[in-house]
Write a protein that holds these residues in place. Structure first.
Motif, PDB file in Angstrom:
ATOM      1  N   ASN A 144       0.973  -0.976  -0.224  1.00  0.00           N
ATOM      2  CA  ASN A 144      -0.002   0.260  -0.055  1.00  0.00           C
ATOM      3  C   ASN A 144       0.916   1.176  -0.348  1.00  0.00           C
ATOM      4  O   ASN A 144       0.580   2.108  -1.175  1.00  0.00           O
ATOM      5  CB  ASN A 144      -0.773   0.112   1.176  1.00  0.00           C
ATOM      6  CG  ASN A 144      -1.881  -1.196   1.079  1.00  0.00           C
ATOM      7  OD1 ASN A 144      -2.709  -1.337   0.005  1.00  0.00           O
ATOM      8  ND2 ASN A 144      -2.570  -0.844   2.430  1.00  0.00           N
TER       9      ASN A 144
ATOM     10  N   ASN B 113       2.482   1.577  -2.744  1.00  0.00           N
ATOM     11  CA  ASN B 113       1.371   1.930  -4.521  1.00  0.00           C
ATOM     12  C   ASN B 113       0.695   3.382  -4.426  1.00  0.00           C
ATOM     13  O   ASN B 113       0.476   4.216  -5.239  1.00  0.00           O
ATOM     14  CB  ASN B 113      -0.100   1.389  -3.691  1.00  0.00           C
ATOM     15  CG  ASN B 113      -0.598   0.305  -5.598  1.00  0.00           C
ATOM     16  OD1 ASN B 113       0.313   0.538  -6.287  1.00  0.00           O
ATOM     17  ND2 ASN B 113      -1.648   0.403  -4.793  1.00  0.00           N
ATOM     18  N   GLU B 114       0.518   3.742  -2.875  1.00  0.00           N
ATOM     19  CA  GLU B 114       0.262   5.377  -3.477  1.00  0.00           C
ATOM     20  C   GLU B 114       1.329   5.858  -3.766  1.00  0.00           C
ATOM     21  O   GLU B 114       1.478   7.499  -4.279  1.00  0.00           O
ATOM     22  CB  GLU B 114       1.251   5.727  -1.843  1.00  0.00           C
ATOM     23  CG  GLU B 114      -0.213   5.596  -0.633  1.00  0.00           C
ATOM     24  CD  GLU B 114      -0.735   6.356   1.019  1.00  0.00           C
ATOM     25  OE1 GLU B 114       0.031   6.860   0.276  1.00  0.00           O
ATOM     26  OE2 GLU B 114      -0.515   5.118   1.710  1.00  0.00           O
TER      27      GLU B 114
END
Length: 134
Positions: free
Chosen positions: A93, A96-97
């Motif tokens: 995550n 991905n950001e």
């Protein structure tokens, strides 16, 4: 300035603006209008120091890919496929950001896999395939 070594069907792409290869491989290879970029980790090419943390390493790896692509007359907008290797899939995550900041629209195809280890104990390595604007 980028240096290109011209062979019959491929050009070796090298730039001093990205970390030098630490083994017997090229930063990228151009064949036809396709560019195959070797994996980049989050090493600052000026200091040779790896960034701290997954977000900073992701950002630096993508910056490194961006300069390699630029030396081959391309850009991140021309990327069609990305491979992401994470030492810890729990970083997905956060990676991905940061990744989303580099691919704003029409993102490339991508695979992300967890691996047991990466060069220089990096948390992430990213490679890609792009096309040349020539």
């Amino acid at each position: 300035m980028a240096m290109e070594k011209n062979f019959d069907v491929k050009k070796i792409i090298e730039t001093k603006k990205a970390p030098v290869a630490i083994g017997p491989y090229s930063q990228a290879v151009l064949t036809g209008n396709l560019i195959f970029c070797s994996g980049q980790i989050g090493v600052n090419p000026k200091t040779n120091i790896i960034a701290k943390g997954i977000k900073a390493q992701t950002q630096q790896a993508l910056k490194n890919l961006r300069v390699v692509l630029a030396s081959a007359n391309s850009s991140l907008d021309c990327v069609v496929k990305v491979d992401v290797f994470l030492k810890n899939i729990d970083d997905f995550n956060a990676m991905n950001e940061t990744y989303a900041n580099f691919f704003h629209s029409d993102p490339p195809a991508r695979q992300t896999v967890e691996v047991s280890a990466l060069p220089r104990n990096a948390n992430i390595e990213i490679s890609c395939i792009a096309y040349s604007k020539k």
